[in-house]
Motif scaffolding. Structure first.
Motif, PDB file in Angstrom:
ATOM      1  N   ALA A   1       0.850  -1.190   0.000  1.00 37.99           N
ATOM      2  CA  ALA A   1       0.000   0.000   0.000  1.00 37.99           C
ATOM      3  C   ALA A   1       0.885   1.237   0.000  1.00 37.99           C
ATOM      4  O   ALA A   1       1.960   1.235   0.599  1.00 37.99           O
ATOM      5  N   PRO A   2       0.457   2.321  -0.686  1.00 38.24           N
ATOM      6  CA  PRO A   2       1.248   3.552  -0.681  1.00 38.24           C
ATOM      7  C   PRO A   2       1.553   4.066   0.728  1.00 38.24           C
ATOM      8  O   PRO A   2       2.641   4.580   0.979  1.00 38.24           O
ATOM      9  N   PHE A   3       0.620   3.920   1.666  1.00 32.07           N
ATOM     10  CA  PHE A   3       0.860   4.355   3.043  1.00 32.07           C
ATOM     11  C   PHE A   3       2.053   3.611   3.632  1.00 32.07           C
ATOM     12  O   PHE A   3       2.929   4.197   4.259  1.00 32.07           O
ATOM     13  N   MET A   4       2.105   2.298   3.405  1.00 33.24           N
ATOM     14  CA  MET A   4       3.197   1.476   3.925  1.00 33.24           C
ATOM     15  C   MET A   4       4.531   1.904   3.318  1.00 33.24           C
ATOM     16  O   MET A   4       5.536   2.017   4.017  1.00 33.24           O
ATOM     17  N   VAL A   5       4.541   2.178   2.014  1.00 35.59           N
ATOM     18  CA  VAL A   5       5.779   2.572   1.340  1.00 35.59           C
ATOM     19  C   VAL A   5       6.242   3.949   1.822  1.00 35.59           C
ATOM     20  O   VAL A   5       7.433   4.189   1.971  1.00 35.59           O
ATOM     21  N   THR A   6       5.302   4.825   2.115  1.00 33.41           N
ATOM     22  CA  THR A   6       5.646   6.174   2.559  1.00 33.41           C
ATOM     23  C   THR A   6       6.115   6.208   4.013  1.00 33.41           C
ATOM     24  O   THR A   6       7.119   6.843   4.330  1.00 33.41           O
ATOM     25  N   TYR A   7       5.392   5.514   4.886  1.00 31.70           N
ATOM     26  CA  TYR A   7       5.654   5.637   6.321  1.00 31.70           C
ATOM     27  C   TYR A   7       6.325   4.416   6.947  1.00 31.70           C
ATOM     28  O   TYR A   7       6.760   4.467   8.092  1.00 31.70           O
ATOM     29  N   GLY A   8       6.390   3.304   6.223  1.00 27.20           N
ATOM     30  CA  GLY A   8       7.063   2.114   6.741  1.00 27.20           C
ATOM     31  C   GLY A   8       6.218   1.266   7.668  1.00 27.20           C
ATOM     32  O   GLY A   8       6.710   0.316   8.261  1.00 27.20           O
TER      33      GLY A   8
ATOM     34  N   ALA B   1      13.724  -0.758   8.119  1.00 28.44           N
ATOM     35  CA  ALA B   1      12.513  -1.310   7.506  1.00 28.44           C
ATOM     36  C   ALA B   1      12.222  -0.638   6.163  1.00 28.44           C
ATOM     37  O   ALA B   1      11.867  -1.308   5.189  1.00 28.44           O
ATOM     38  N   LEU B   2      12.371   0.686   6.101  1.00 32.77           N
ATOM     39  CA  LEU B   2      12.105   1.408   4.858  1.00 32.77           C
ATOM     40  C   LEU B   2      13.122   1.054   3.772  1.00 32.77           C
ATOM     41  O   LEU B   2      12.756   0.902   2.609  1.00 32.77           O
ATOM     42  N   GLN B   3      14.380   0.897   4.134  1.00 33.45           N
ATOM     43  CA  GLN B   3      15.386   0.519   3.138  1.00 33.45           C
ATOM     44  C   GLN B   3      15.075  -0.852   2.553  1.00 33.45           C
ATOM     45  O   GLN B   3      15.154  -1.053   1.338  1.00 33.45           O
ATOM     46  N   THR B   4      14.703  -1.791   3.402  1.00 34.14           N
ATOM     47  CA  THR B   4      14.326  -3.124   2.937  1.00 34.14           C
ATOM     48  C   THR B   4      13.087  -3.050   2.054  1.00 34.14           C
ATOM     49  O   THR B   4      13.036  -3.656   0.979  1.00 34.14           O
ATOM     50  N   LEU B   5      12.107  -2.294   2.501  1.00 33.41           N
ATOM     51  CA  LEU B   5      10.859  -2.139   1.753  1.00 33.41           C
ATOM     52  C   LEU B   5      11.108  -1.504   0.392  1.00 33.41           C
ATOM     53  O   LEU B   5      10.595  -1.975  -0.626  1.00 33.41           O
TER      54      LEU B   5
END
Length: 100
Positions: free
Chosen positions: A18-25, A56-60
């Protein structure tokens, strides 16, 4: 706003997230999470939280990049199936499009 929230929290086919997950982790905290006590607001130290979120964001981002690349290749293969290669020779008559 409800439509935007639904869009931002829906998993997209190309990225798998989801865009929310990609933006905020993380997934958003919903009112029902607070009511049921399943809110993710545990008392972490700020440096730990920042490090955990950054990792987490780098992995994502890496996974999203790979999924977008795969989706791009899939879309290209599908588009290429509809492409017809034309070959022309000197002297062949062709239509020339000249925009006005």
């Amino acid at each position: 706003q409800k439509a935007l929230f639904a869009y931002r929290t829906s998993i997209h086919e190309s990225t798998g997230f989801a865009p929310f997950m990609v933006t905020y982790g993380h997934s958003p905290n919903l009112p029902i999470d607070v009511i049921l006590g399943s809110s993710k607001t545990d008392a972490q130290l700020l440096p730990e939280y920042v490090q955990k979120t950054q990792t987490a964001l780098q992995t994502l981002f890496g996974e999203v990049r790979e999924r977008i690349r795969a989706a791009h290749l899939k879309q290209k293969r599908e588009a290429d199936k509809k492409t017809v290669e034309e070959s022309f020779h000197v002297g062949d008559r062709v239509w020339l499009y000249v925009p006005a």
